[in-house]
Design a protein around this motif. Structure first.
Motif, PDB file in Angstrom:
ATOM      1  N   GLY A 144      -2.629 -11.697 -10.793  1.00 27.47           N
ATOM      2  CA  GLY A 144      -2.245 -12.864 -11.386  1.00 27.47           C
ATOM      3  C   GLY A 144      -3.005 -13.284 -12.694  1.00 27.47           C
ATOM      4  O   GLY A 144      -2.260 -14.114 -13.699  1.00 27.47           O
ATOM      5  N   GLU A 145      -4.300 -13.153 -12.619  1.00 26.85           N
ATOM      6  CA  GLU A 145      -4.953 -13.712 -13.892  1.00 26.85           C
ATOM      7  C   GLU A 145      -4.436 -13.133 -15.187  1.00 26.85           C
ATOM      8  O   GLU A 145      -4.216 -13.488 -16.243  1.00 26.85           O
ATOM      9  N   LEU A 146      -4.313 -11.755 -14.977  1.00 28.48           N
ATOM     10  CA  LEU A 146      -3.952 -10.917 -16.160  1.00 28.48           C
ATOM     11  C   LEU A 146      -2.439 -11.182 -16.784  1.00 28.48           C
ATOM     12  O   LEU A 146      -2.376 -11.300 -17.783  1.00 28.48           O
ATOM     13  N   ARG A 147      -1.700 -11.605 -15.731  1.00 29.21           N
ATOM     14  CA  ARG A 147      -0.464 -12.008 -15.831  1.00 29.21           C
ATOM     15  C   ARG A 147      -0.158 -13.720 -16.398  1.00 29.21           C
ATOM     16  O   ARG A 147       0.893 -13.846 -17.009  1.00 29.21           O
ATOM     17  N   GLY A 148      -1.236 -14.306 -15.901  1.00 33.26           N
ATOM     18  CA  GLY A 148      -1.102 -15.543 -16.166  1.00 33.26           C
ATOM     19  C   GLY A 148      -0.035 -16.396 -15.299  1.00 33.26           C
ATOM     20  O   GLY A 148       0.616 -17.435 -15.451  1.00 33.26           O
ATOM     21  N   SER A 149       0.035 -15.880 -14.182  1.00 32.09           N
ATOM     22  CA  SER A 149       0.901 -16.264 -12.906  1.00 32.09           C
ATOM     23  C   SER A 149       0.218 -17.617 -12.254  1.00 32.09           C
ATOM     24  O   SER A 149      -0.966 -17.706 -12.261  1.00 32.09           O
ATOM     25  N   PRO A 150       1.122 -18.439 -11.923  1.00 33.43           N
ATOM     26  CA  PRO A 150       1.062 -19.775 -11.277  1.00 33.43           C
ATOM     27  C   PRO A 150       0.386 -19.260  -9.748  1.00 33.43           C
ATOM     28  O   PRO A 150       0.732 -18.158  -9.325  1.00 33.43           O
ATOM     29  N   LEU A 151      -0.276 -20.303  -9.260  1.00 33.05           N
ATOM     30  CA  LEU A 151      -1.045 -19.889  -7.892  1.00 33.05           C
ATOM     31  C   LEU A 151      -0.313 -19.706  -6.699  1.00 33.05           C
ATOM     32  O   LEU A 151      -0.097 -18.594  -5.880  1.00 33.05           O
ATOM     33  N   ALA A 152       1.130 -20.086  -6.833  1.00 32.04           N
ATOM     34  CA  ALA A 152       2.101 -19.968  -5.624  1.00 32.04           C
ATOM     35  C   ALA A 152       2.469 -18.439  -5.976  1.00 32.04           C
ATOM     36  O   ALA A 152       2.677 -17.736  -4.750  1.00 32.04           O
ATOM     37  N   GLN A 153       2.946 -18.098  -7.156  1.00 27.65           N
ATOM     38  CA  GLN A 153       3.050 -16.658  -7.238  1.00 27.65           C
ATOM     39  C   GLN A 153       1.887 -15.700  -6.720  1.00 27.65           C
ATOM     40  O   GLN A 153       2.216 -14.511  -5.896  1.00 27.65           O
ATOM     41  N   ARG A 154       0.725 -16.131  -6.869  1.00 26.61           N
ATOM     42  CA  ARG A 154      -0.234 -15.241  -6.582  1.00 26.61           C
ATOM     43  C   ARG A 154      -0.487 -15.040  -4.949  1.00 26.61           C
ATOM     44  O   ARG A 154      -0.671 -13.882  -4.578  1.00 26.61           O
ATOM     45  N   GLN A 155      -0.245 -16.165  -4.420  1.00 31.10           N
ATOM     46  CA  GLN A 155      -0.294 -16.353  -3.031  1.00 31.10           C
ATOM     47  C   GLN A 155       0.875 -15.621  -2.252  1.00 31.10           C
ATOM     48  O   GLN A 155       0.652 -14.844  -1.521  1.00 31.10           O
ATOM     49  N   ALA A 156       2.188 -15.539  -2.760  1.00 32.84           N
ATOM     50  CA  ALA A 156       3.106 -14.727  -2.372  1.00 32.84           C
ATOM     51  C   ALA A 156       2.969 -13.309  -2.564  1.00 32.84           C
ATOM     52  O   ALA A 156       3.320 -12.529  -1.813  1.00 32.84           O
ATOM     53  N   HIS A 157       2.429 -13.034  -3.608  1.00 32.70           N
ATOM     54  CA  HIS A 157       2.090 -11.470  -4.001  1.00 32.70           C
ATOM     55  C   HIS A 157       0.826 -10.963  -2.940  1.00 32.70           C
ATOM     56  O   HIS A 157       1.078  -9.866  -2.144  1.00 32.70           O
ATOM     57  N   ALA A 158       0.280 -11.662  -2.465  1.00 34.05           N
ATOM     58  CA  ALA A 158      -1.024 -11.338  -1.511  1.00 34.05           C
ATOM     59  C   ALA A 158      -0.371 -11.381  -0.383  1.00 34.05           C
ATOM     60  O   ALA A 158      -0.702 -10.268   0.453  1.00 34.05           O
ATOM     61  N   GLN A 159       0.417 -12.177   0.199  1.00 37.03           N
ATOM     62  CA  GLN A 159       1.231 -12.116   1.502  1.00 37.03           C
ATOM     63  C   GLN A 159       1.765 -11.022   1.726  1.00 37.03           C
ATOM     64  O   GLN A 159       2.178 -10.246   2.684  1.00 37.03           O
TER      65      GLN A 159
END
Length: 265
Positions: A144-159
């Protein structure tokens, strides 16, 4: 079927069919349901393959009705409706039908395959660099940091990774002196088939061969666990990444894209 969707003749069609199944399994989000032969996925994450319709069977209802039912699902999830079009989509003329409706083509993704995992490049990392194993949350955060993704997308990815029916293993390459993350990626192994996912290199570290070393390390570990063939998915216009993957022995197996109402992309 459009020209861009034809299966590459160099690979066994049965292998490519297995690759498609494995890719669907590895990208399965908890937010999905079946609807008259359509696998409808509506994860709030960034990856389109986890928030799209996969038309896996023709079903019994007319296309107009199926699209209306799918649209209701995506409206409720507050996501744009998009359909993923592959050589395996049914009916076989679905792409043409959506094009006739004025639905534009979105993206061009290539599924690259390496049929046999032998003669992988090896060797230690350059001095000052170290391997690190990452958990699901740490990998999602790093990507997410490398992509610049918002928090909601990082959380969905982890889930999605945590609940995946196929286990993932992630690795990172870090600088030893300050711990800076230079590259990361992961693999999902299903029996003797392994897929590479989320391969990223920090912009300042590109051009140093780290992506190639990272992928080779992931493939070697998967091979040690029993993998015999590999696949990955990459955007068709990502020429730098495709060049790395070709040097690793991958070649195009097939292509897919998406279609949705105007503005859905």
């Amino acid at each position: 079927m459009t020209v861009g969707l034809r299966l590459a003749p160099v690979f066994d069609p049965l292998l490519l069919s297995r690759v498609e199944d494995a890719g669907l399994n590895a990208s399965a989000p908890p937010q999905q349901r079946w609807q008259d032969g359509w696998l409808i996925r509506f994860s709030p994450g960034k990856a389109k393959r986890a928030r799209c319709v996969n038309a896996l069977a023709t079903g019994g209802q007319p296309l107009e009705r199926k699209l209306a039912l799918a649209q209701a699902v995506f409206d409720e999830a507050q996501l744009p409706l998009i359909l993923r079009i592959t050589p395996f989509s049914r009916p076989s003329d679905l792409d043409r039908q959506l094009q006739q409706r004025g639905w534009p083509r979105i993206d061009d993704t290539r599924v690259m395959v390496r049929a046999v995992l032998d003669d992988l490049p090896g060797g230690p990392l350059p001095s000052g660099l170290v391997w690190q194993s990452l958990g699901h949350s740490a990998l999602a955060q790093a990507v997410g940091e490398l992509r610049g993704s918002p928090l909601a997308q990082r959380q969905a990815h982890a889930q999605r990774l945590e609940l995946s029916p196929v286990p993932f293993r992630a690795l990172a390459i870090r600088r030893e002196d300050d711990g800076a993350l230079l590259a990361c990626g992961q693999f999902a192994r299903e029996a003797d088939l392994v897929g590479l996912y989320d391969v990223f290199t920090q912009a300042s570290a590109r051009g140093q061969g780290l992506a190639r070393r990272l992928c080779a390390g992931l493939l070697a570990r998967a091979r040690d666990e029993g993998a015999r063939s590999a696949y990955l998915q990459v955007e068709g216009d990502n020429h730098a990444a495709r060049s790395v993957y070709r040097r690793l022995g991958f070649a195009d197996g097939y292509a897919y894209h998406y279609r949705g109402p105007a503005g859905a992309g």
